[in-house]
Design an enzyme around this catalytic site. Structure first.
Site, PDB file in Angstrom:
ATOM      1  N   ASN A 184     -11.062  -2.389  -5.251  1.00  0.00           N
ATOM      2  CA  ASN A 184     -10.279  -1.516  -6.139  1.00  0.00           C
ATOM      3  C   ASN A 184     -10.941  -1.315  -7.511  1.00  0.00           C
ATOM      4  O   ASN A 184     -10.613  -0.366  -8.224  1.00  0.00           O
ATOM      5  CB  ASN A 184      -8.845  -2.035  -6.324  1.00  0.00           C
ATOM      6  CG  ASN A 184      -7.972  -1.867  -5.098  1.00  0.00           C
ATOM      7  OD1 ASN A 184      -7.059  -2.655  -4.852  1.00  0.00           O
ATOM      8  ND2 ASN A 184      -8.219  -0.831  -4.305  1.00  0.00           N
TER       9      ASN A 184
ATOM     10  N   ASP B 151       0.831  -1.213   0.000  1.00  0.00           N
ATOM     11  CA  ASP B 151       0.000   0.000   0.000  1.00  0.00           C
ATOM     12  C   ASP B 151       0.865   1.263   0.000  1.00  0.00           C
ATOM     13  O   ASP B 151       1.993   1.256   0.507  1.00  0.00           O
ATOM     14  CB  ASP B 151      -0.927  -0.031   1.231  1.00  0.00           C
ATOM     15  CG  ASP B 151      -2.117   0.896   1.073  1.00  0.00           C
ATOM     16  OD1 ASP B 151      -2.336   1.440  -0.026  1.00  0.00           O
ATOM     17  OD2 ASP B 151      -2.844   1.089   2.077  1.00  0.00           O
TER      18      ASP B 151
END
Ligand code: IPE
Ligand code: IPE
Ligand code: MG
Length: 244
Positions: A67, A19
């Site tokens: 996502n 991330d």
């Protein structure tokens, strides 16, 4: 670094939530895709490093079910980066004896990405080095719900009885069947959550969080996470004295 990795106490399976690509790029005045491309470089480095020290399974969270809700240009840009990465790295990966595996709802991926992935899996299926497991269009709830549907079907067809449904049997219906649970899960970028990663498999994983954004995550950072893991006492419900 003062402390060293204890090769006798290596985790078999390390999983990483990669991330911080977007924030890393923003801090540099660049667009988000620039961050994702930089993230691929980090991944190449960490995969090599994990293989070299003898880790057997490396799972990375590359794209979550959520996502898909990102802006369309970021999603398609990510797919292109993914496709290019497989194209340019597959030869090297295969030469390094890495076995590629993918978990997730890959039917949702563009057709050209799906076929590249399938080729890569096929090409590397007999390799004996590290298993590089890529979570793509993956969500822990998606996986569990899928497992329940498959169990229901097998029950209906009399392939299994109700009492066969144990924790062990359940895990064989997950996308991670044949892969041991991760002993260590690393998340970069300072976020303190799992975001649906390995929901069923992570019950006893050691969690390691670092503020470093994924494109800046170095070999040294990776070793630091493993050493931190090695210094923990994994009691698995027991008490210290029972572990002696
Ligand atoms: C992680 O980086 C990569 C993917 C989720 C594909 P992000 O894109 O989430 O980066 P941040 O969290 O916005 O910085
Ligand atoms: C989690 O990152 C998924 C991946 C790293 C691929 P996100 O950046 O999408 O997670 P949230 O939404 O901030 O939890
Ligand atoms: Mg993020």
């Amino acid at each position: 670094m003062k402390e060293k990795i204890n090769i006798e106490k290596l985790p078999k399976h390390v999983a990483i939530i990669m991330d911080g690509n977007g924030r890393w790029a923003k801090a540099k005045g660049q667009n988000r895709l620039f961050g994702h491309s930089a993230g691929v470089e980090t991944l190449k480095n960490i995969l090599r490093c994990a293989g070299n020290i003898g880790i057997k399974y490396l799972t990375v969270y590359a794209f979550s079910t959520e996502n898909w809700n990102r802006p369309q240009d970021e999603v398609s840009g990510l797919m292109t980066i993914l496709l290019d990465a497989i194209k340019s790295e597959i030869e090297e990966i295969h030469k390094s004896d890495v076995r590629i595996n993918v978990i997730g709802d890959i039917q949702k991926l563009p057709q050209n990405v799906q076929s590249r992935i399938n080729d890569a899996i096929e090409l590397t299926k007999n390799n004996k080095g590290i298993t590089f497991n890529i979570a793509l269009s993956y969500g822990g709830r998606w996986d569990i719900v899928n497992a329940v549907m498959d169990i229901a079907e097998d029950y209906k067809q009399d392939k299994i009885n109700k009492t066969d449904i144990t924790e062990n049997l359940f895990s064989t219906y997950l996308s991670t069947k044949n892969i041991p649970d991760p002993e260590l899960i690393i998340r970069t970028s300072g976020e303190l959550r799992l975001s649906g990663f390995l929901l069923y498999e992570s019950v006893y994983s050691e969690l390691y969080f670092t503020d470093v954004y994924w494109p800046d995550f170095s070999e040294e950072d990776f070793y630091k996470a493993i050493i931190d893991y090695q210094n923990r006492e994994r009691r698995l419900g027991k008490i210290s004295e029972q572990l002696k």
